[in-house]
Enzyme design. Sequence first.
Site, short mmCIF file in Angstrom:
data_model
loop_
_atom_site.label_atom_id
_atom_site.label_comp_id
_atom_site.label_asym_id
_atom_site.label_seq_id
_atom_site.Cartn_x
_atom_site.Cartn_y
_atom_site.Cartn_z
N CYS A 270 -2.28 2.85 9.12
CA CYS A 270 -3.27 1.85 8.67
C CYS A 270 -4.47 1.80 9.61
O CYS A 270 -5.58 1.50 9.18
CB CYS A 270 -2.65 0.46 8.62
SG CYS A 270 -1.33 0.29 7.45
N HIS B 28 0.87 -1.18 0.00
CA HIS B 28 0.00 0.00 0.00
C HIS B 28 0.90 1.23 0.00
O HIS B 28 1.96 1.22 0.64
CB HIS B 28 -0.84 0.08 1.28
CG HIS B 28 -2.10 -0.73 1.29
ND1 HIS B 28 -2.52 -1.42 2.41
CD2 HIS B 28 -3.05 -0.93 0.34
CE1 HIS B 28 -3.67 -2.02 2.14
NE2 HIS B 28 -4.01 -1.74 0.89
N1 ARG Z 1 -3.69 -7.14 6.70
C1 ARG Z 1 -4.16 -5.97 6.04
C2 ARG Z 1 -4.14 -6.18 4.53
O1 ARG Z 1 -3.26 -6.82 4.06
C3 ARG Z 1 -3.33 -4.79 6.44
C4 ARG Z 1 -3.81 -3.50 5.88
C5 ARG Z 1 -2.90 -2.35 6.21
N2 ARG Z 1 -3.47 -1.13 5.88
C6 ARG Z 1 -2.83 -0.10 5.27
N3 ARG Z 1 -3.45 1.01 5.14
N4 ARG Z 1 -1.62 -0.25 4.78
O2 ARG Z 1 -5.00 -5.72 3.84
#
Ligand code: ARG
Length: 284
Positions: free
Chosen positions: A260, A166
């Site tokens: 996150c 991300h």
């Molecule tokens: N386990 C989640 C996923 O893989 C973590 C999300 C993390 N969120 C972020 N905004 N980077 O989707």
Amino acid sequence: MAQYSVRRYVMCPPAHFAVEYAINPWMDTSRPVHRGRAVAQWERLRETYEALGHQVDLLEPIPGLPDMVFTANGAMVIGDRALGARFRESVREPEAPAHREFLTGLGIDVRLPQAVNEGQGDFAWTGRHILAGSGFRTSREAHVEVEQTFGVPVLALELVDPRFYHLDTALCVLDSDVIAYYPPAFSEASRRILAEGYPDAILAGDDDAQVLGLNAVSDGEHVVLAAQAEKLCARIAEAGFTPIPVDVSELLRGGGGAKCATLELHDHNRPRAHTAGPRAGAGQ
Ligand code: ARG
């Protein structure tokens, strides 16, 4: 010069947080998470925001959605408008309607997405344009949708390292002019765009990136980030901001950090007289 402004955030208690599936390289289903520790770290994060003068709205956690603590992925919100999320992985998709309902309840006009987008995981508002990531989760088509939804320019950036799946794992907006990022997470072309657009950016090194130090939340003055990202904390301080180190080690097991776990309602006015949305456990 660092300029503070009051922010409004949406968080979701990690009451059901777990690593039950692995959809990013940080997640290891063979190592159980310590939920009590996750809850304590999350509470600390919420208290940190409140102590800085920010408002935190709480989204009700839903059993069976172990990643719901990562509210950043639920939508992109600027002012009274939002683009709802459409998750890449079906395991997270039920989080999307929960966010849409919640935001609608706050009086925000939520647009339904067509293309895959994971909200503020891949969209960062600088106050002038939206930096938009793609490569692992959010699709390029969603960049067009976000541009149309908010009517602001979008700068498309391509992520190339699966550990930084991300945009918010590799880049953080500190204020409208200053960003911090980890160059190796981006394609050559995107690195050039970033270098041109942000010649004074703070560049994070491997060690800071690997503890997701860039998954940080700035209010224009204070920057809340993983305490383990020591060099980044020092650089942020040199740049005139105040680093606020927090321990989010347990959330890291799900591949996330402070940002996150925080959905920012950008440019959203302080609450109207009624406080919309559940305030369960807000302790006031
Ligand atoms: N386990 C989640 C996923 O893989 C973590 C999300 C993390 N969120 C972020 N905004 N980077 O989707």
